[in-house]
Design a protein around this motif. Structure first.
Motif, mmCIF file in Angstrom:
data_model
loop_
_atom_site.group_PDB
_atom_site.id
_atom_site.type_symbol
_atom_site.label_atom_id
_atom_site.label_comp_id
_atom_site.label_asym_id
_atom_site.label_seq_id
_atom_site.Cartn_x
_atom_site.Cartn_y
_atom_site.Cartn_z
ATOM 1 N N LEU A 1 9.835 -6.337 9.741
ATOM 2 C CA LEU A 1 8.348 -5.714 9.365
ATOM 3 C C LEU A 1 8.566 -4.580 8.285
ATOM 4 C CD1 LEU A 1 5.639 -4.956 10.017
ATOM 5 C CD2 LEU A 1 6.445 -3.585 12.041
ATOM 6 N N GLY A 2 9.795 -3.700 8.413
ATOM 7 C CA GLY A 2 9.995 -2.612 7.319
ATOM 8 C C GLY A 2 10.363 -3.303 6.191
ATOM 9 N N ASN A 3 10.831 -4.499 6.030
ATOM 10 C CA ASN A 3 11.101 -5.148 4.870
ATOM 11 C C ASN A 3 10.109 -5.508 4.217
ATOM 12 O OD1 ASN A 3 14.002 -4.640 5.207
ATOM 13 N ND2 ASN A 3 14.279 -6.891 5.946
ATOM 14 N N ALA A 4 9.126 -6.008 4.901
ATOM 15 C CA ALA A 4 7.764 -6.280 4.349
ATOM 16 C C ALA A 4 7.046 -5.362 3.841
ATOM 17 C CB ALA A 4 6.877 -7.159 5.350
ATOM 18 N N TYR B 1 6.899 4.647 6.466
ATOM 19 C CA TYR B 1 6.993 3.693 7.448
ATOM 20 C C TYR B 1 7.942 2.383 7.394
ATOM 21 C CZ TYR B 1 3.429 5.919 10.354
ATOM 22 O OH TYR B 1 2.596 6.924 10.941
ATOM 23 N N SER B 2 8.468 2.199 6.059
ATOM 24 C CA SER B 2 9.303 1.219 5.878
ATOM 25 C C SER B 2 10.506 1.713 6.031
ATOM 26 C CB SER B 2 9.265 0.483 4.254
ATOM 27 O OG SER B 2 9.236 2.059 3.447
ATOM 28 N N ILE B 3 10.717 3.090 5.646
ATOM 29 C CA ILE B 3 12.233 3.732 5.972
ATOM 30 C C ILE B 3 12.413 3.732 7.642
ATOM 31 C CG2 ILE B 3 13.342 5.795 5.981
ATOM 32 C CD1 ILE B 3 12.163 6.522 3.292
ATOM 33 N N GLN B 4 11.157 3.921 8.432
ATOM 34 C CA GLN B 4 11.300 3.976 9.896
ATOM 35 C C GLN B 4 11.597 2.657 10.339
ATOM 36 O OE1 GLN B 4 8.059 5.931 11.655
ATOM 37 N NE2 GLN B 4 8.464 5.017 13.563
ATOM 38 N N THR C 1 13.081 -0.101 8.831
ATOM 39 C CA THR C 1 14.176 -0.945 8.282
ATOM 40 C C THR C 1 15.232 0.016 7.938
ATOM 41 O OG1 THR C 1 14.719 -2.824 7.052
ATOM 42 C CG2 THR C 1 13.314 -0.983 5.736
ATOM 43 N N THR C 2 16.377 -0.570 7.361
ATOM 44 C CA THR C 2 17.428 0.155 7.013
ATOM 45 C C THR C 2 17.107 1.207 5.635
ATOM 46 O OG1 THR C 2 18.512 -1.344 5.753
ATOM 47 C CG2 THR C 2 19.185 -1.143 8.070
ATOM 48 N N LEU C 3 18.034 2.085 5.443
ATOM 49 C CA LEU C 3 17.669 2.805 4.304
ATOM 50 C C LEU C 3 18.045 1.981 2.976
ATOM 51 C CD1 LEU C 3 16.809 5.330 2.993
ATOM 52 C CD2 LEU C 3 19.016 6.077 3.229
ATOM 53 N N ALA C 4 19.163 1.283 3.023
ATOM 54 C CA ALA C 4 19.512 0.296 2.141
ATOM 55 C C ALA C 4 18.273 -0.633 1.810
ATOM 56 C CB ALA C 4 20.924 -0.263 2.246
ATOM 57 N N ASN C 5 17.960 -1.309 2.709
ATOM 58 C CA ASN C 5 16.789 -2.258 2.564
ATOM 59 C C ASN C 5 15.649 -1.650 1.901
ATOM 60 O OD1 ASN C 5 18.618 -3.841 4.128
ATOM 61 N ND2 ASN C 5 17.011 -4.709 5.490
ATOM 62 N N ALA C 6 15.269 -0.601 2.793
ATOM 63 C CA ALA C 6 13.893 0.121 2.016
ATOM 64 C C ALA C 6 14.199 0.652 0.369
ATOM 65 C CB ALA C 6 13.672 1.231 2.915
ATOM 66 N N SER C 7 15.385 1.219 0.336
ATOM 67 C CA SER C 7 15.587 1.540 -1.286
ATOM 68 C C SER C 7 15.619 0.559 -2.139
ATOM 69 C CB SER C 7 16.943 2.235 -1.258
ATOM 70 O OG SER C 7 16.979 3.394 -0.236
ATOM 71 N N LEU C 8 16.346 -0.600 -1.857
ATOM 72 C CA LEU C 8 15.944 -1.682 -2.756
ATOM 73 C C LEU C 8 14.624 -2.373 -2.974
ATOM 74 C CD1 LEU C 8 18.226 -3.127 -4.636
ATOM 75 C CD2 LEU C 8 18.686 -4.759 -2.617
ATOM 76 N N LEU C 9 14.212 -2.678 -1.662
ATOM 77 C CA LEU C 9 13.048 -3.360 -1.777
ATOM 78 C C LEU C 9 11.922 -2.561 -2.273
ATOM 79 C CD1 LEU C 9 13.208 -5.440 1.420
ATOM 80 C CD2 LEU C 9 13.334 -6.166 -0.850
ATOM 81 N N ASN C 10 11.836 -1.241 -2.114
ATOM 82 C CA ASN C 10 10.857 -0.362 -2.798
ATOM 83 C C ASN C 10 10.882 -0.188 -4.366
ATOM 84 O OD1 ASN C 10 9.730 0.493 -0.233
ATOM 85 N ND2 ASN C 10 10.778 2.325 -0.115
ATOM 86 N N VAL C 11 12.194 -0.344 -4.855
ATOM 87 C CA VAL C 11 12.360 0.068 -6.191
ATOM 88 C C VAL C 11 12.662 -1.235 -6.934
ATOM 89 C CG1 VAL C 11 13.960 1.157 -7.684
ATOM 90 C CG2 VAL C 11 13.407 2.409 -5.716
ATOM 91 N N ALA C 12 13.564 -2.043 -6.531
ATOM 92 C CA ALA C 12 14.031 -2.993 -7.574
ATOM 93 C C ALA C 12 12.759 -4.097 -8.011
ATOM 94 C CB ALA C 12 14.977 -3.996 -6.938
ATOM 95 N N PRO C 13 11.815 -4.446 -7.159
ATOM 96 C CA PRO C 13 10.879 -5.445 -7.532
ATOM 97 C C PRO C 13 9.762 -4.824 -8.349
ATOM 98 C CG PRO C 13 11.315 -5.692 -5.201
ATOM 99 C CD PRO C 13 11.913 -4.300 -5.703
ATOM 100 N N TRP C 14 9.695 -3.387 -8.170
ATOM 101 C CA TRP C 14 8.122 -2.717 -8.989
ATOM 102 C C TRP C 14 8.345 -2.951 -10.131
ATOM 103 C CZ3 TRP C 14 6.713 2.320 -6.491
ATOM 104 C CH2 TRP C 14 5.563 2.777 -7.005
#
Length: 303
Positions: free
Chosen positions: A154-157, A87-90, A92-105
């Motif tokens: 919402l998607g970014n969160a 749902y984050s991909i749905q 927000t943008t793919l770039a936003n989702a990719s970066l926020l899913n991966v970088a802070p982990w």
């Protein structure tokens, strides 16, 4: 580095498998709802896990306390995590989702690790992680800018939540692996995650023309079950226990790079100069992390 070379290679290989799956799964999304495809990926992996567990270890059980632990790992690390990714991909943008899913982990893993294991943030780990994070930002943002508009909040969160939940999920497996194998913990975690995900798929089964499925769809599903789930979960968990949760999770930064290569090979997408520069930075950071002579070990195996 020498003592853990196999583990580092395994972590990198798993990251490449997961990254390439962005390309493979694009084919599947034309046929399956995301909820159903995710359930099939994990649900079909369950018998593979337990057959392998029975063959390798002669038993499949866990005591009640460990079962309760793996139930919550499945709830948060499979069901909730995978839904948030979807749902984050749905939203927000793919770039936003990719970066926020991966970088802070990996950052969250490194911050929380001292609460669960004996790992500590070393200077080399901090420097290598920072360089790798800058590299992954170049890889992701090289394809499109980061959008901070309110419609994507919402998607970014959700995407940011993936990093927090994923970090806690990884660390949550560490105490169990003091007593049980990565295979046993993975099997029960995937079982509970699949069972909890099943009710969410009820509206999706009738949308699929099962008789019309071809070699592409079945091949993508097999890749997800065997490589992305069975092999990847066992290899990642076993390697993570050997080299430490904080150090291993920085290898997740190879996922976006592998996804970019998959897009180029499968769909002819362009690879831009900033992405190449980012990949070089990321590779340097990961090699720098892996070359530490005396990495801090996680909790030892229980007697």
């Amino acid at each position: 580095m020498r003592n853990h070379a196999v583990s580092y290679v395994s972590l990198l290989a798993v990251a490449v498998i997961w990254g390439a799956n962005f390309g493979f799964s694009r084919f599947a999304m034309e046929t399956f709802d995301p909820e159903l495809f995710t359930f099939l990926r994990f649900g079909l992996a369950v018998p593979c896990f337990f057959l392998l567990l029975r063959w390798k270890e002669g038993s499949v059980g866990l005591p009640p306390r460990a079962l309760a632990h793996t139930f919550f790992l499945g709830l948060f690390g499979v069901t909730l995590l995978e839904l948030l990714v979807m749902y984050s991909i749905q939203y927000t943008t793919l770039a936003n989702a990719s970066l926020l899913n991966v970088a802070p982990w990996p950052i969250f893993v490194a911050l929380f690790a001292p609460l669960v294991t004996r790992e500590r943030m070393t200077q080399r780990l901090a420097l290598g992680g920072a360089v790798a994070m800058i590299g992954v930002a170049f890889v992701v943002l090289g394809a499109g800018g980061f959008d901070l508009s309110s419609k994507h909040m919402l998607g970014n969160a959700m995407a940011f939540g993936v990093s927090i939940i994923g970090a806690l999920f990884n660390l949550g497996t560490m105490p169990l692996m003091r007593r049980y194998s990565a295979l046993r913990i993975s099997a029960w975690t995937i079982l509970f995650g699949s069972l909890l995900m099943a009710p969410l798929t009820t509206a999706s089964w009738g949308k699929v023309d099962w008789a019309a499925l071809g070699a592409v769809e079945w091949s993508v599903l097999a890749y997800n079950v065997l490589f992305c789930t069975v092999i990847a979960f066992i290899a990642w968990n076993a390697s993570m226990f050997k080299v430490g949760a904080a150090r291993s999770n920085f290898f997740r930064y190879a996922v976006p790079a592998a996804a970019v290569v998959a897009g180029y090979l499968m769909f002819g997408e362009t690879i831009r100069l900033p992405q190449l520069a980012g990949a070089a930075l990321m590779a340097f950071g990961l090699v720098w992390i892996g070359s530490e002579r005396k990495p801090v070990e996680p909790l030892p195996k229980a007697a």
